[in-house]
Scaffold this motif. Sequence first.
Motif, PDB file in Angstrom:
ATOM      1  N   ALA A   1      -0.231 -28.286  -4.946  1.00  0.00           N
ATOM      2  CA  ALA A   1      -0.447 -27.064  -4.161  1.00  0.00           C
ATOM      3  C   ALA A   1      -0.877 -27.399  -2.737  1.00  0.00           C
ATOM      4  N   ALA A   2      -1.793 -28.343  -2.593  1.00  0.00           N
ATOM      5  CA  ALA A   2      -2.268 -28.719  -1.259  1.00  0.00           C
ATOM      6  C   ALA A   2      -1.168 -29.403  -0.456  1.00  0.00           C
ATOM      7  N   THR A   3      -0.332 -30.205  -1.119  1.00  0.00           N
ATOM      8  CA  THR A   3       0.779 -30.873  -0.439  1.00  0.00           C
ATOM      9  C   THR A   3       1.806 -29.859   0.045  1.00  0.00           C
TER      10      THR A   3
ATOM     11  N   LYS B   1       1.254 -26.769   0.770  1.00  0.00           N
ATOM     12  CA  LYS B   1       0.649 -26.040   1.889  1.00  0.00           C
ATOM     13  C   LYS B   1       0.799 -26.835   3.195  1.00  0.00           C
ATOM     14  N   GLU B   2       0.552 -28.140   3.128  1.00  0.00           N
ATOM     15  CA  GLU B   2       0.673 -28.981   4.320  1.00  0.00           C
ATOM     16  C   GLU B   2       2.126 -29.104   4.754  1.00  0.00           C
ATOM     17  N   ALA B   3       3.041 -29.202   3.782  1.00  0.00           N
ATOM     18  CA  ALA B   3       4.465 -29.295   4.103  1.00  0.00           C
ATOM     19  C   ALA B   3       4.946 -28.039   4.833  1.00  0.00           C
ATOM     20  N   LEU B   4       4.421 -26.868   4.451  1.00  0.00           N
ATOM     21  CA  LEU B   4       4.788 -25.621   5.125  1.00  0.00           C
ATOM     22  C   LEU B   4       4.193 -25.555   6.535  1.00  0.00           C
ATOM     23  N   LYS B   5       3.031 -26.166   6.717  1.00  0.00           N
ATOM     24  CA  LYS B   5       2.477 -26.277   8.081  1.00  0.00           C
ATOM     25  C   LYS B   5       3.395 -27.131   8.946  1.00  0.00           C
TER      26      LYS B   5
ATOM     27  N   LYS C   1      -6.695 -47.779  10.763  1.00  0.00           N
ATOM     28  CA  LYS C   1      -5.410 -47.120  10.503  1.00  0.00           C
ATOM     29  C   LYS C   1      -5.609 -45.598  10.493  1.00  0.00           C
ATOM     30  N   LYS C   2      -4.623 -44.870  10.963  1.00  0.00           N
ATOM     31  CA  LYS C   2      -4.714 -43.415  10.981  1.00  0.00           C
ATOM     32  C   LYS C   2      -4.146 -42.847   9.687  1.00  0.00           C
ATOM     33  N   VAL C   3      -5.015 -42.400   8.800  1.00  0.00           N
ATOM     34  CA  VAL C   3      -4.592 -41.800   7.536  1.00  0.00           C
ATOM     35  C   VAL C   3      -5.674 -40.832   7.076  1.00  0.00           C
ATOM     36  N   THR C   4      -5.272 -39.706   6.515  1.00  0.00           N
ATOM     37  CA  THR C   4      -6.208 -38.686   6.048  1.00  0.00           C
ATOM     38  C   THR C   4      -6.088 -38.542   4.535  1.00  0.00           C
ATOM     39  N   ALA C   5      -7.188 -38.744   3.831  1.00  0.00           N
ATOM     40  CA  ALA C   5      -7.212 -38.591   2.374  1.00  0.00           C
ATOM     41  C   ALA C   5      -7.922 -37.292   2.031  1.00  0.00           C
ATOM     42  N   VAL C   6      -7.255 -36.446   1.238  1.00  0.00           N
ATOM     43  CA  VAL C   6      -7.767 -35.110   0.930  1.00  0.00           C
ATOM     44  C   VAL C   6      -8.038 -34.972  -0.569  1.00  0.00           C
ATOM     45  N   ALA C   7      -9.280 -34.709  -0.932  1.00  0.00           N
ATOM     46  CA  ALA C   7      -9.648 -34.429  -2.323  1.00  0.00           C
ATOM     47  C   ALA C   7      -9.465 -32.933  -2.568  1.00  0.00           C
ATOM     48  N   VAL C   8      -8.707 -32.584  -3.611  1.00  0.00           N
ATOM     49  CA  VAL C   8      -8.365 -31.175  -3.863  1.00  0.00           C
ATOM     50  C   VAL C   8      -9.022 -30.724  -5.167  1.00  0.00           C
ATOM     51  N   GLU C   9      -9.796 -29.659  -5.093  1.00  0.00           N
ATOM     52  CA  GLU C   9     -10.576 -29.197  -6.245  1.00  0.00           C
ATOM     53  C   GLU C   9     -10.339 -27.719  -6.527  1.00  0.00           C
ATOM     54  N   PRO C  10     -10.742 -27.236  -7.718  1.00  0.00           N
ATOM     55  CA  PRO C  10     -10.563 -25.816  -8.035  1.00  0.00           C
ATOM     56  C   PRO C  10     -11.487 -24.932  -7.206  1.00  0.00           C
ATOM     57  N   ALA C  11     -10.983 -23.787  -6.790  1.00  0.00           N
ATOM     58  CA  ALA C  11     -11.809 -22.855  -6.026  1.00  0.00           C
ATOM     59  C   ALA C  11     -12.980 -22.333  -6.851  1.00  0.00           C
TER      60      ALA C  11
ATOM     61  N   ILE D   1     -13.268 -39.066   4.369  1.00  0.00           N
ATOM     62  CA  ILE D   1     -12.270 -38.307   3.617  1.00  0.00           C
ATOM     63  C   ILE D   1     -12.528 -36.830   3.865  1.00  0.00           C
ATOM     64  N   THR D   2     -11.567 -35.987   3.483  1.00  0.00           N
ATOM     65  CA  THR D   2     -11.742 -34.546   3.598  1.00  0.00           C
ATOM     66  C   THR D   2     -11.537 -33.906   2.230  1.00  0.00           C
ATOM     67  N   ALA D   3     -11.775 -32.603   2.141  1.00  0.00           N
ATOM     68  CA  ALA D   3     -11.624 -31.901   0.856  1.00  0.00           C
ATOM     69  C   ALA D   3     -11.191 -30.465   1.099  1.00  0.00           C
ATOM     70  N   GLN D   4     -10.509 -29.900   0.121  1.00  0.00           N
ATOM     71  CA  GLN D   4     -10.163 -28.478   0.138  1.00  0.00           C
ATOM     72  C   GLN D   4     -10.083 -27.978  -1.291  1.00  0.00           C
ATOM     73  N   SER D   5     -10.162 -26.667  -1.465  1.00  0.00           N
ATOM     74  CA  SER D   5     -10.088 -26.082  -2.807  1.00  0.00           C
ATOM     75  C   SER D   5      -8.894 -25.136  -2.899  1.00  0.00           C
ATOM     76  N   VAL D   6      -8.409 -24.959  -4.136  1.00  0.00           N
ATOM     77  CA  VAL D   6      -7.218 -24.143  -4.377  1.00  0.00           C
ATOM     78  C   VAL D   6      -7.487 -23.237  -5.575  1.00  0.00           C
ATOM     79  N   PRO D   7      -7.121 -21.950  -5.499  1.00  0.00           N
ATOM     80  CA  PRO D   7      -7.321 -21.038  -6.641  1.00  0.00           C
ATOM     81  C   PRO D   7      -6.288 -21.270  -7.746  1.00  0.00           C
ATOM     82  N   GLN D   8      -6.615 -20.818  -8.954  1.00  0.00           N
ATOM     83  CA  GLN D   8      -5.826 -21.135 -10.136  1.00  0.00           C
ATOM     84  C   GLN D   8      -4.375 -20.645 -10.057  1.00  0.00           C
ATOM     85  N   LEU D   9      -4.143 -19.417  -9.595  1.00  0.00           N
ATOM     86  CA  LEU D   9      -2.786 -18.891  -9.595  1.00  0.00           C
ATOM     87  C   LEU D   9      -1.886 -19.644  -8.617  1.00  0.00           C
ATOM     88  N   GLU D  10      -2.437 -20.065  -7.488  1.00  0.00           N
ATOM     89  CA  GLU D  10      -1.657 -20.874  -6.543  1.00  0.00           C
ATOM     90  C   GLU D  10      -1.314 -22.232  -7.155  1.00  0.00           C
ATOM     91  N   VAL D  11      -2.249 -22.767  -7.916  1.00  0.00           N
ATOM     92  CA  VAL D  11      -2.017 -24.044  -8.595  1.00  0.00           C
ATOM     93  C   VAL D  11      -0.826 -23.937  -9.540  1.00  0.00           C
TER      94      VAL D  11
END
Length: 451
Positions: free
Chosen positions: A389-391, A393-397, A284-294, A355-365
């Motif tokens: 925050a990551a969602t 960002k993807e929605a704006l893309k 199945k085509k699905v992307t799971a993203v783990a989001v962590e603090p920068a 799976i994939t991963a990305q990080s997000v800084p505190q103020l954006e969170v």
Amino acid sequence: MDKDRVYLDKSEIPKQWYNIMADMPKLPAPPISPITGKPVAPEELLAIFPPALLEQEMTDKRWIDIPDEVREIISLWRPSPLIRARRLEKALGTPAKIYYKHEGVSPAGSHKTNTAVAQAYYNKEAGIKRLTTETGAGQWGSALSFSCAQFGMECRVYMVKVSYFQKPYRKAFMKMFGAEIFPSPSELTNAGREALKRNPDMPGSLGLAISEAVEEAAGRSDTNYALGSVLNHVCLHQTVIGLETQKQFAKIGAYPDMIFASCGGGSNFAGIAFPFVLDKINGKKVTAVAVEPASCPTLTKGIYTYDYGDVAKLTPIMQMYTLGHDFEPPAIHSGGLRYHGESPLVSALYNQGLITAQSVPQLEVFSSALMFAKEEGIVPAPESSHAIAATIKEALKCKESGEAKTLLFCLSGHGHFDMMSYEAFTDGKLEDYAYPEAAIAESLKNLPEVK
């Protein structure tokens, strides 16, 4: 059928947990005993874990039955709703469809209660009277205190010191259910006393609080240790989230293109993502993203190797992504994500490209959290807001590209006990922390040697 708020009947609560170890292309290397230097034998862990949980930790059986007593208690809030965030979509002007699985409806206000009930049950069955644990922001301590109360057990919580003072009402919640709470590092354990000798003003870390809780549990025959994340059996118990979500999407004839979940030790991410990762393994085509603090970027900046799970080197040495067990994360307000390591299962899936991963800084969170609260009417936990925050960002893309992707995130908990953090943000008193490259490099010098 209402396709914006999707509910399940209580009879649809999963009757089995899903164990991803049955389907992974390659399993993590076995944990190593810090005493023998060899793979951990189950009997070495019987001093702090009941036999049933050790069996779940090591089995490759695909489906594990959920005890009826556990299902009865979690039916207080399960199944949790799947909700479409239409107002957020409109505010963003995105063609993306945004859904969230609302785990903040549990008695403790987060997903942590899913495994806390199970762990208390198995310990009670084994004749254990007390449980010790650590907690960061307090969600896990709250969940375990509630769960111990259901089975008439005592609960002692070592709460990371910076969060102990940032989250006063988490302490009050735990005390309501009979728990004892101490700021970590404390004077109650050798690990705590040694840390205070090195730095009397140390803000604490999850790795150190784990050391204190494990030390106490190992020293008493009536006491075991309970962990809120990282370990295989914890990830297993959380899969009720993803299993329910799959049923809910099937009811409305939809399926997520991308899944986002905050990731500290990995249990929240594992809970919603692992059942979908099985779909991915099956084509199945699905992307799971783990989001962590920068400021604590374990997956995105750590290294994949063996390391201790705690500061005092009492826990098994696990193969995982790590920033080094000596790393002291900055005092961000997402205390539940301030952990130096990562679940061996999540780590292995990331290493294998599943799976994939990305990080997000505190103020954006916090900025994303406020937007979500204003549009959807729910105050999210700062930890959960990493996924928000990551969602966003993807929605704006999607807005730029015109793609109408279906996006899913796990709202792992509410933020009602985090108002001091939100007040600090709205008053302009929060800051972003730079990636602590020098501190991590220094910590990584002290990794254990494993042959």
